[in-house]
Design a protein around this motif. Structure first.
Motif, PDB file in Angstrom:
ATOM      1  N   ASP A 173       6.784 -30.661 -26.476  1.00 45.29           N
ATOM      2  CA  ASP A 173       6.961 -29.212 -26.535  1.00 45.29           C
ATOM      3  C   ASP A 173       8.248 -28.849 -25.816  1.00 45.29           C
ATOM      4  OD1 ASP A 173       5.654 -27.543 -23.771  1.00 45.29           O
ATOM      5  OD2 ASP A 173       5.714 -29.719 -23.886  1.00 45.29           O
ATOM      6  N   LEU A 174       8.554 -27.556 -25.786  1.00 48.87           N
ATOM      7  CA  LEU A 174       9.846 -27.101 -25.270  1.00 48.87           C
ATOM      8  C   LEU A 174       9.725 -26.396 -23.928  1.00 48.87           C
ATOM      9  CD1 LEU A 174      11.365 -25.723 -28.606  1.00 48.87           C
ATOM     10  CD2 LEU A 174      11.314 -28.070 -27.733  1.00 48.87           C
ATOM     11  N   ALA A 175       8.612 -26.605 -23.213  1.00 39.49           N
ATOM     12  CA  ALA A 175       8.422 -25.942 -21.924  1.00 39.49           C
ATOM     13  C   ALA A 175       7.755 -26.848 -20.900  1.00 39.49           C
ATOM     14  CB  ALA A 175       7.614 -24.655 -22.102  1.00 39.49           C
ATOM     15  N   GLY A 176       6.716 -27.570 -21.306  1.00 35.97           N
ATOM     16  CA  GLY A 176       6.006 -28.450 -20.385  1.00 35.97           C
ATOM     17  C   GLY A 176       5.041 -27.740 -19.464  1.00 35.97           C
ATOM     18  N   ARG A 177       5.035 -26.416 -19.494  1.00 33.31           N
ATOM     19  CA  ARG A 177       4.198 -25.576 -18.635  1.00 33.31           C
ATOM     20  C   ARG A 177       4.259 -24.160 -19.207  1.00 33.31           C
ATOM     21  NH1 ARG A 177       5.413 -23.617 -13.284  1.00 33.31           N
ATOM     22  NH2 ARG A 177       4.819 -21.671 -14.336  1.00 33.31           N
ATOM     23  N   GLY A 178       3.584 -23.207 -18.573  1.00 34.97           N
ATOM     24  CA  GLY A 178       3.686 -21.830 -19.007  1.00 34.97           C
ATOM     25  C   GLY A 178       5.025 -21.227 -18.609  1.00 34.97           C
ATOM     26  N   LEU A 179       5.750 -20.640 -19.586  1.00 34.17           N
ATOM     27  CA  LEU A 179       6.995 -19.934 -19.335  1.00 34.17           C
ATOM     28  C   LEU A 179       6.963 -18.628 -20.124  1.00 34.17           C
ATOM     29  CD1 LEU A 179       9.655 -22.805 -19.559  1.00 34.17           C
ATOM     30  CD2 LEU A 179       8.900 -21.623 -17.487  1.00 34.17           C
ATOM     31  N   PRO A 180       7.517 -17.550 -19.580  1.00 31.94           N
ATOM     32  CA  PRO A 180       7.372 -16.264 -20.241  1.00 31.94           C
ATOM     33  C   PRO A 180       8.412 -15.948 -21.301  1.00 31.94           C
ATOM     34  CG  PRO A 180       8.397 -15.945 -18.105  1.00 31.94           C
ATOM     35  CD  PRO A 180       8.061 -17.414 -18.216  1.00 31.94           C
ATOM     36  N   ARG A 181       9.557 -16.662 -21.331  1.00 31.44           N
ATOM     37  CA  ARG A 181      10.658 -16.246 -22.206  1.00 31.44           C
ATOM     38  C   ARG A 181      11.166 -17.407 -23.057  1.00 31.44           C
ATOM     39  NH1 ARG A 181      12.932 -14.621 -17.304  1.00 31.44           N
ATOM     40  NH2 ARG A 181      14.835 -15.776 -17.798  1.00 31.44           N
ATOM     41  N   LEU A 182      11.570 -17.082 -24.274  1.00 33.20           N
ATOM     42  CA  LEU A 182      12.117 -18.089 -25.174  1.00 33.20           C
ATOM     43  C   LEU A 182      13.469 -18.605 -24.701  1.00 33.20           C
ATOM     44  CD1 LEU A 182      11.212 -16.463 -28.603  1.00 33.20           C
ATOM     45  CD2 LEU A 182      10.097 -18.413 -27.519  1.00 33.20           C
ATOM     46  N   ASP A 183      14.225 -17.787 -23.969  1.00 37.49           N
ATOM     47  CA  ASP A 183      15.530 -18.246 -23.496  1.00 37.49           C
ATOM     48  C   ASP A 183      15.420 -19.196 -22.310  1.00 37.49           C
ATOM     49  OD1 ASP A 183      14.823 -16.439 -21.537  1.00 37.49           O
ATOM     50  OD2 ASP A 183      16.524 -15.114 -21.830  1.00 37.49           O
ATOM     51  N   GLN A 184      14.182 -19.592 -21.941  1.00 39.99           N
ATOM     52  CA  GLN A 184      13.971 -20.596 -20.901  1.00 39.99           C
ATOM     53  C   GLN A 184      13.573 -21.959 -21.469  1.00 39.99           C
ATOM     54  OE1 GLN A 184      11.095 -18.102 -18.622  1.00 39.99           O
ATOM     55  NE2 GLN A 184      12.432 -18.494 -16.881  1.00 39.99           N
ATOM     56  N   LEU A 185      13.511 -22.101 -22.780  1.00 40.54           N
ATOM     57  CA  LEU A 185      13.034 -23.332 -23.373  1.00 40.54           C
ATOM     58  C   LEU A 185      14.003 -24.490 -23.167  1.00 40.54           C
ATOM     59  CD1 LEU A 185      11.590 -21.961 -26.751  1.00 40.54           C
ATOM     60  CD2 LEU A 185      10.368 -22.418 -24.615  1.00 40.54           C
ATOM     61  N   THR A 186      13.484 -25.690 -23.288  1.00 37.65           N
ATOM     62  CA  THR A 186      14.310 -26.889 -23.075  1.00 37.65           C
ATOM     63  C   THR A 186      15.478 -26.938 -24.046  1.00 37.65           C
ATOM     64  OG1 THR A 186      12.946 -28.256 -24.541  1.00 37.65           O
ATOM     65  CG2 THR A 186      12.335 -28.202 -22.216  1.00 37.65           C
ATOM     66  N   TRP A 187      15.264 -26.495 -25.282  1.00 36.99           N
ATOM     67  CA  TRP A 187      16.368 -26.532 -26.250  1.00 36.99           C
ATOM     68  C   TRP A 187      17.534 -25.670 -25.794  1.00 36.99           C
ATOM     69  CZ3 TRP A 187      14.299 -26.264 -31.983  1.00 36.99           C
ATOM     70  CH2 TRP A 187      13.744 -27.505 -32.315  1.00 36.99           C
ATOM     71  N   VAL A 188      17.248 -24.545 -25.173  1.00 34.42           N
ATOM     72  CA  VAL A 188      18.324 -23.678 -24.692  1.00 34.42           C
ATOM     73  C   VAL A 188      19.089 -24.378 -23.572  1.00 34.42           C
ATOM     74  CG1 VAL A 188      18.870 -21.411 -23.728  1.00 34.42           C
ATOM     75  CG2 VAL A 188      16.969 -21.660 -25.343  1.00 34.42           C
ATOM     76  N   THR A 189      18.360 -25.025 -22.663  1.00 31.12           N
ATOM     77  CA  THR A 189      18.990 -25.781 -21.589  1.00 31.12           C
ATOM     78  C   THR A 189      19.839 -26.918 -22.156  1.00 31.12           C
ATOM     79  OG1 THR A 189      17.079 -25.287 -20.212  1.00 31.12           O
ATOM     80  CG2 THR A 189      18.540 -27.033 -19.440  1.00 31.12           C
ATOM     81  N   ALA A 190      19.365 -27.542 -23.234  1.00 31.58           N
ATOM     82  CA  ALA A 190      20.094 -28.637 -23.874  1.00 31.58           C
ATOM     83  C   ALA A 190      21.155 -28.140 -24.843  1.00 31.58           C
ATOM     84  CB  ALA A 190      19.112 -29.539 -24.615  1.00 31.58           C
ATOM     85  N   GLN A 191      21.370 -26.808 -24.887  1.00 31.78           N
ATOM     86  CA  GLN A 191      22.387 -26.170 -25.715  1.00 31.78           C
ATOM     87  C   GLN A 191      22.142 -26.390 -27.206  1.00 31.78           C
ATOM     88  OE1 GLN A 191      26.205 -27.452 -24.098  1.00 31.78           O
ATOM     89  NE2 GLN A 191      26.031 -26.013 -22.411  1.00 31.78           N
ATOM     90  N   LEU A 192      20.875 -26.347 -27.576  1.00 31.78           N
ATOM     91  CA  LEU A 192      20.504 -26.382 -28.987  1.00 31.78           C
ATOM     92  C   LEU A 192      20.103 -24.977 -29.427  1.00 31.78           C
ATOM     93  CD1 LEU A 192      18.331 -29.629 -29.097  1.00 31.78           C
ATOM     94  CD2 LEU A 192      20.718 -29.371 -29.766  1.00 31.78           C
ATOM     95  N   PRO A 193      20.369 -24.608 -30.676  1.00 24.53           N
ATOM     96  CA  PRO A 193      20.048 -23.243 -31.133  1.00 24.53           C
ATOM     97  C   PRO A 193      18.558 -23.055 -31.385  1.00 24.53           C
ATOM     98  CG  PRO A 193      20.939 -24.541 -32.946  1.00 24.53           C
ATOM     99  CD  PRO A 193      21.051 -25.404 -31.713  1.00 24.53           C
TER     100      PRO A 193
END
Length: 358
Positions: free
Chosen positions: A129-149
């Motif tokens: 998955d793209l979070a690994g835990r509860g996160l409130p916003r889509l702009d916090q996902l792993t793909w964003v950190t990895a600079q993927l759209p």
């Protein structure tokens, strides 16, 4: 130790899974039970294989999940076709149908939605998955950190219509979805663009559903009226305190970037614990000194039943254990922590992690 290449999920596992998903939700991410009941019916006496990304070669994997107000979900139930509609929309736009499904966020409600979608779409489920835990916003996902759209992505609403978003930044995707949800029933099924399975070991949290199962099974082994130290040891975490909820202060969130409430717990041994929250538990202070923060998993459990409690369910007088569990390892690699640190929630504190990691 790396996760197994695959494992299986059966209806008998769903109670443990739901508890583990609540723990990974860290007080947020919604109640997994509504979709768990659907999943139990779909599974019947069968099983669902949880594939590791490395076992799927060049398969194309689409992340799916629910966005919006989880409290509204139980009032406006899905008709069953929302995830199929969202996945089909991204397929039409990209010209490629996915080969498998994964979750956007394996915590709370969304820990089960992707499983339901995989069965309904008759596609393999990938344990990532793209979070690994509860996160409130889509702009916090792993793909964003990895600079993927995050685009092209599609939203399918319970009313039957679909919205596709393309060529937008992660922040713009988050804002667009929030605006759309305000006038369309409060929730929607979301499908992000497909990704090669081979990339997921580097760009996603792998094995999160397996972790939820392990946490739930460990929780199920606790004896009745276990003490705080036993609970923390069995779950692989640390006790921050135990006592009675003295106060819950709720206030408006200022655009979703400020803590929505603070919870005060009077420890039975004397200290005062203050827990800052948004959708999830974000930070614990003991006698004014920060002791734990996101991205570690701060969990409040009922002292009598050991059940994890949600932020919005806490009430004055509740007897609780306050426990912290380790953050998903993906976020601890260099350059990743800032997106899920206290500063990302407008809290002026450095991240404080179990054992001083990383």
């Amino acid at each position: 130790m790396s996760p197994p290449a695959s494992r299986t999920l059966r209806a008998a596992d769903l109670e443990a899974l739901a508890v583990g998903l609540c723990l990974l939700g860290s007080g947020g991410a919604g109640d997994p039970q509504p979709f768990a009941s659907v999943l139990r019916s779909q599974l019947g006496s069968g099983e669902l294989v949880l594939h590791a990304p490395g076992g799927l070669g060049g398969a194309s994997v689409v992340p799916v999940g629910m966005v919006g107000a989880t409290s509204v979900f139980t009032e406006k139930l899905p008709h069953g076709g929302e995830f199929g509609a969202a996945v089909a929309a991204t397929g039409r736009w990209t010209g490629a149908a996915p080969d498998a499904v994964m979750g956007i966020e394996t915590a709370g409600l969304n820990g089960v939605t992707a499983l339901v979608a995989a069965l309904r779409l008759e596609l393999p489920y990938v344990d990532a998955d793209l979070a690994g835990r509860g996160l409130p916003r889509l702009d916090q996902l792993t793909w964003v950190t990895a600079q993927l759209p995050l685009t092209p992505c599609a939203l399918a609403f319970p009313g039957g219509h679909t919205l596709l978003v393309d060529s937008a930044s992660a922040t713009e995707v988050e804002r667009t979805i929030r605006a759309a949800l305000a006038g369309t029933g409060g929730w929607a099924a979301l499908a992000l663009p497909p990704s090669p399975a081979a990339l997921l070991d580097e760009t996603a949290c792998v094995g999160t559903l397996g972790r939820a199962l392990e946490l739930g099974r460990a929780h199920g082994s606790l004896r009745v009226l276990a003490d705080a130290a036993e609970v923390a040891e069995v779950l692989g975490g640390e006790v921050l305190g135990e006592g009675r909820v003295h106060d819950v202060l709720r206030h408006s969130a200022g655009g979703g970037l400020q803590p929505e409430s603070s919870v005060t717990v009077l420890d039975r041994n004397g200290p005062v614990l203050r827990i800052e929250t948004e959708n999830e538990f974000l930070m614990v202070l003991v006698d004014g000194e920060p002791r734990a923060t996101v991205p570690d998993l701060i969990c409040l459990l009922d002292r009598r039943t050991n059940r994890p409690l949600a932020v919005d369910a806490l009430r004055r007088g509740d007897e609780v254990f306050v426990v912290v569990l380790p953050a998903p390892a993906w976020w601890l690699a260099p350059g990743r922590l800032d997106r899920v640190s206290p500063a990302a929630f407008a809290i002026d504190s450095p991240p404080l992690l179990l054992g001083g990691r990383p």
